[in-house]
Design a protein around this motif. Structure first.
Motif, PDB file in Angstrom:
ATOM      1  N   GLU A 161       0.827  -1.207   0.000  1.00 52.85           N
ATOM      2  CA  GLU A 161       0.000   0.000   0.000  1.00 52.85           C
ATOM      3  C   GLU A 161       0.862   1.257   0.000  1.00 52.85           C
ATOM      4  N   ALA A 162       1.900   1.274   0.838  1.00 54.36           N
ATOM      5  CA  ALA A 162       2.755   2.456   0.940  1.00 54.36           C
ATOM      6  C   ALA A 162       3.510   2.703  -0.363  1.00 54.36           C
ATOM      7  N   GLY A 188       2.654   1.721  -3.304  1.00 52.48           N
ATOM      8  CA  GLY A 188       1.683   2.118  -4.310  1.00 52.48           C
ATOM      9  C   GLY A 188       1.336   3.587  -4.205  1.00 52.48           C
ATOM     10  N   ARG A 189       1.163   4.086  -2.983  1.00 51.49           N
ATOM     11  CA  ARG A 189       0.835   5.502  -2.794  1.00 51.49           C
ATOM     12  C   ARG A 189       2.008   6.387  -3.203  1.00 51.49           C
ATOM     13  N   VAL A 190       3.227   5.948  -2.910  1.00 47.78           N
ATOM     14  CA  VAL A 190       4.403   6.716  -3.330  1.00 47.78           C
ATOM     15  C   VAL A 190       4.458   6.791  -4.856  1.00 47.78           C
ATOM     16  N   GLU A 206       1.980   6.542  -7.006  1.00 45.12           N
ATOM     17  CA  GLU A 206       0.907   7.410  -7.500  1.00 45.12           C
ATOM     18  C   GLU A 206       1.269   8.877  -7.339  1.00 45.12           C
ATOM     19  N   THR A 207       1.860   9.228  -6.197  1.00 41.78           N
ATOM     20  CA  THR A 207       2.251  10.616  -5.948  1.00 41.78           C
ATOM     21  C   THR A 207       3.356  11.060  -6.900  1.00 41.78           C
TER      22      THR A 207
END
Length: 303
Positions: free
Chosen positions: A78-79, A81-83, A85-86
């Motif tokens: 999850e982490a 993936g969020r990085v 996306e950002t």
């Protein structure tokens, strides 16, 4: 609060673990990260030693996550993936590859975007990135290639290649107008539910300034609805929530389609105009020159 570097000594070991956990294979993780299978195994072993707990159960042909490994894998995937996306959200396109155009949200939404299919049909190889911000752009920062700005020259950061004026008058929905019998005169517009904008740009008109320019004189600014984006105010008017100041070039299609109607004949023509601006100290790429020429032509056609 603990930091990632205090929790583990190597970010590479976390990346190796996350890839191995996601694939369920050290071999596939190695292929993704372009390292050897042995390197993945060493990184995961190092992480297990730091955490003092096994993360995988290793067998001859496969690896399986332990309970602790499953917990860490969920968080890491999850982490990461969020990085990712950002990073993609803030990544700036290569300047030679994409034409970056800056406008206000309203100008983009109502005027420019409906015209883009014609440009894309004529120049399918040109990539465009449209940035819409009401706060404005400084072309000296190199963030965009060209800007459509509403204002009055001279501009310290840009050269104006084309401009067009606009006229402003009150508009509302046909449904709202039909509820008022007889329709009030412009001098009593304050009797209508007025929609007011919290302008970020002082060049844009407020109701009192419009009334003065239109020759109406002083009028009440009482308003039950306020917005900080012109697009929201226009759609509120379309839905019968009140009267808003209409900029003719922006809402021409809404007037032609009958979704908005003009109230009375009073009009204000501000000294400010829409301008196509290019940087004063930076050469445009050939695709940017192509789009600029097209946009200048669109200004001329609309004017």
């Amino acid at each position: 609060m603990p930091t990632i570097r205090r929790s583990v000594s190597s970010l590479a070991s976390l990346a190796a673990f996350e890839a191995a956990a996601r694939h369920g294979s050290f071999t596939l993780a190695a292929a993704e990260l372009s390292v050897t299978q042995a390197a993945i195994s060493r990184q995961v072993k190092r992480l297990e030693e730091e955490l003092n707990t096994p993360l995988f159960v290793r067998s001859h042909r496969k690896v399986e996550l332990t309970a602790d490994g499953q917990l860490l894998a969920r968080v890491m995937t999850e982490a990461f993936g969020r990085v990712a996306e950002t990073v993609e959200a803030i990544r700036q396109p290569a300047p030679d590859d994409t034409v970056i155009v800056g406008t206000t949200l309203a100008f983009s939404h109502f005027w420019l975007v409906p015209r883009l299919p014609a440009f894309r049909a004529a120049h399918p190889g040109v990539k465009l990135r449209l940035i819409s911000e009401d706060a404005g752009f400084d072309l000296r920062q190199g963030r965009v290639d060209l800007v459509v700005r509403y204002g009055q020259p001279p501009f310290a950061d840009a050269q104006s290649l084309a401009s067009m004026e606009d006229e402003v008058f009150p508009v509302c929905s046909p449904v709202l107008l039909a509820t008022i019998d007889p329709p009030p005169a412009l001098g009593t517009l304050a009797g209508f539910p007025l929609i007011r904008l919290e302008w970020q740009d002082p060049a844009w008109l407020t109701w009192p300034r419009w009334a003065g320019m239109a020759g109406i004189g002083h009028m009440s600014t009482r308003s039950e609805l306020r917005f900080n984006h012109y697009t929201d105010a226009i759609y509120a008017a379309i839905n019968g929530n009140g009267v808003v100041l209409g900029w003719r070039r922006l809402i021409a299609e809404l007037l032609d389609g009958g979704r908005l109607v003009r109230l009375g004949g009073a009009v204000a023509i501000p000294v400010e105009r829409y301008h196509v601006l290019r940087p004063v100290r930076r050469r445009l790429t050939p695709p940017a020159e192509l789009f600029t020429d097209w946009l200048v032509g669109q200004f001329g056609a609309d004017a």
